[in-house]
Design a protein around this motif. Structure first.
Motif, mmCIF file in Angstrom:
data_model
loop_
_atom_site.group_PDB
_atom_site.id
_atom_site.type_symbol
_atom_site.label_atom_id
_atom_site.label_comp_id
_atom_site.label_asym_id
_atom_site.label_seq_id
_atom_site.Cartn_x
_atom_site.Cartn_y
_atom_site.Cartn_z
ATOM 1 N N ILE A 180 0.826 -1.196 0.000
ATOM 2 C CA ILE A 180 0.000 0.000 0.000
ATOM 3 C C ILE A 180 0.864 1.251 0.000
ATOM 4 O O ILE A 180 1.978 1.268 0.553
ATOM 5 N N SER A 181 0.361 2.280 -0.635
ATOM 6 C CA SER A 181 1.082 3.548 -0.734
ATOM 7 C C SER A 181 0.865 4.383 0.522
ATOM 8 O O SER A 181 0.281 3.924 1.508
ATOM 9 N N ARG A 182 1.308 5.614 0.455
ATOM 10 C CA ARG A 182 1.036 6.546 1.547
ATOM 11 C C ARG A 182 -0.448 6.882 1.566
ATOM 12 O O ARG A 182 -1.143 6.769 0.549
ATOM 13 N N SER A 183 -0.932 7.279 2.727
ATOM 14 C CA SER A 183 -2.338 7.645 2.871
ATOM 15 C C SER A 183 -2.540 9.084 2.428
ATOM 16 O O SER A 183 -1.814 9.992 2.853
ATOM 17 N N ILE A 184 -3.533 9.306 1.580
ATOM 18 C CA ILE A 184 -3.818 10.644 1.076
ATOM 19 C C ILE A 184 -4.654 11.439 2.067
ATOM 20 O O ILE A 184 -4.649 12.664 2.065
ATOM 21 N N ILE A 185 -5.367 10.748 2.935
ATOM 22 C CA ILE A 185 -6.236 11.419 3.904
ATOM 23 C C ILE A 185 -5.786 11.065 5.316
ATOM 24 O O ILE A 185 -5.032 10.105 5.525
ATOM 25 N N THR A 186 -6.286 11.826 6.277
ATOM 26 C CA THR A 186 -5.952 11.598 7.681
ATOM 27 C C THR A 186 -7.234 11.367 8.470
ATOM 28 O O THR A 186 -8.347 11.580 7.979
ATOM 29 N N VAL A 187 -7.065 10.922 9.700
ATOM 30 C CA VAL A 187 -8.207 10.735 10.588
ATOM 31 C C VAL A 187 -8.904 12.083 10.785
ATOM 32 O O VAL A 187 -8.260 13.113 10.985
ATOM 33 N N GLY A 188 -10.231 12.074 10.731
ATOM 34 C CA GLY A 188 -11.004 13.303 10.862
ATOM 35 C C GLY A 188 -11.400 13.920 9.545
ATOM 36 O O GLY A 188 -12.230 14.834 9.512
ATOM 37 N N ALA A 189 -10.838 13.426 8.439
ATOM 38 C CA ALA A 189 -11.177 13.976 7.126
ATOM 39 C C ALA A 189 -12.533 13.449 6.676
ATOM 40 O O ALA A 189 -12.932 12.328 6.987
#
Length: 391
Positions: A180-189
């Protein structure tokens, strides 16, 4: 007056000297034939392969996107790690979807209860109709009510399934196994259903594809040689593929040719050939530049000519000096294929048994008489002559 008798004698002596000079000039020996080193061509088994540049491409790639709208509560993976198919990656707030699911289940329970009442009434009316206690109209109304209750149950079940699917989509899972790649979103988005932006990308790296462009003319030659029996395919029918990486190192695993396109690219006159390579160590990544060697098989009657014997004309066509049966030489244009060590594989213009000049090419011309000797002996003589001239 006494000097006159000596004049004829003097003229005779001069004539004799001139005649003797002409005889010496006529007796000058002719230049001997130029010594050249030659090899005799012999048919031999040659492994045929083609080396082409290419790019690696992912075997599978999945873009992770939300199917429902909500706020991200949790991220449940490590960026850059390997994930399994079905593994949960994100958790979307499920509150509203849980409520919708519970409501749908309640409506299903109501529909099922209504159907029980309608069925019981229908059974009573059926027996009363036989006793002529109710009219046919009353019975038909009871029958319609019972069927409508069954329809309400099916509708409620569909709503429950739909709510259950939406509730399940709050768990964003990996569709494939891969990295898996890096996450584009964060918690709370906030994410929305069917948005075009990815939240992450999962790529399967083992195995991995390598795409190369094979010239159409090369493909035609290979098919022709295979049809003529000049190239023997592998026993299992597969075409092995090996890779050379961009840093010049050889990739340790061997793959196979998976497919080739059926259409020729008109802009490049080439066909895309796809190889399938094992990648257990995840060394190969999509987009890498590599050189792929496609091993087509063996040519049992291959002819090899040393590269030093091949020159090119003004058009870039390869040519060699051939020694004929009378030891005269001719310059002949040939066709060559792949390089095999320090030799060229000849694909046309020569046949087994012919002699090719490898040493002394600069000292001959078409039609000249030569003294052919073994390649190694001529090379040694040429080196000794060069050393003597240097001294």
């Amino acid at each position: 007056m006494h000097s006159l008798p000596f004049r004829p004698v003097l003229l005779s002596a001069v004539a004799l000297l001139a005649l003797s000079g002409c005889n010496r000039k006529a007796a000058t020996p002719a230049m001997p034939p130029q010594q050249v080193g030659v090899i005799t061509l012999h048919a031999q088994s040659v492994n045929v392969h083609t080396v082409l540049p290419g790019r690696t491409d992912a075997y599978e790639i999945a873009q992770v996107r939300p199917q429902v709208t909500g706020v991200i509560q949790k991220r449940l993976f490590t960026e850059g790690a390997d994930v399994q198919a079905g593994q949960q990656l994100y958790q979307i707030d499920p509150s509203r979807y849980q409520a919708a699911y519970d409501t749908a289940r309640g409506q299903l329970a109501q529909a099922e209860a209504a159907e029980v009442t309608a069925r019981a009434k229908l059974q009573r009316y059926k027996s009363l109709l036989q006793a002529h206690a109710v009219s046919h109209q009353d019975y038909d109304d009871a029958l319609a009510t019972e069927k409508e209750a069954q329809g309400q149950i099916l509708t409620a079940k569909g709503q429950v399934e739909n709510a259950q699917v939406d509730l399940g989509y709050t768990r964003m899972n990996s569709p494939i196994t891969g990295r898996i790649s890096r996450s584009i979103i964060t918690v709370g988005a906030l994410v929305t259903a069917n948005q075009t932006d990815n939240t992450a990308v999962v790529t399967r790296l083992d195995p991995i594809y390598v795409d190369v462009n094979l010239p159409a003319i090369t493909l035609l030659r290979l098919k022709r040689e295979m049809a003529e029996g000049r190239i023997t395919r592998q026993a299992n029918g597969e075409v092995p593929v090996t890779l050379t990486l961009e840093d010049g190192s050889t990739y340790e695993h061997t793959g196979r040719m998976a497919l080739s396109e059926v259409n020729v690219d008109t802009s490049t006159a080439s066909v895309v050939v796809r190889a399938l390579m094992p990648n257990p160590d995840k060394l190969l990544l999509p987009g890498m530049y590599v050189h792929a060697q496609l091993d087509e098989g063996a040519d049992p009657n291959g002819l090899l000519v040393p590269q030093q014997a091949v020159s090119r004309n003004t058009h870039g066509d390869p040519q060699v000096w051939v020694v004929k049966a009378d030891d005269t030489v001719e310059l002949r244009q040939i066709q060559i294929g792949q390089a095999v060590g320090t030799d060229w594989l000849v694909t046309g213009g020569l046949k087994a048994g012919e002699r090719i000049v490898t040493v002394g090419l600069q000292k001959i011309k078409p039609g000249a008489k030569v003294k052919p000797t073994d390649d190694a002996a001529a090379q040694a003589a040429s080196d000794a002559s060069s050393q003597n001239k240097g001294q």
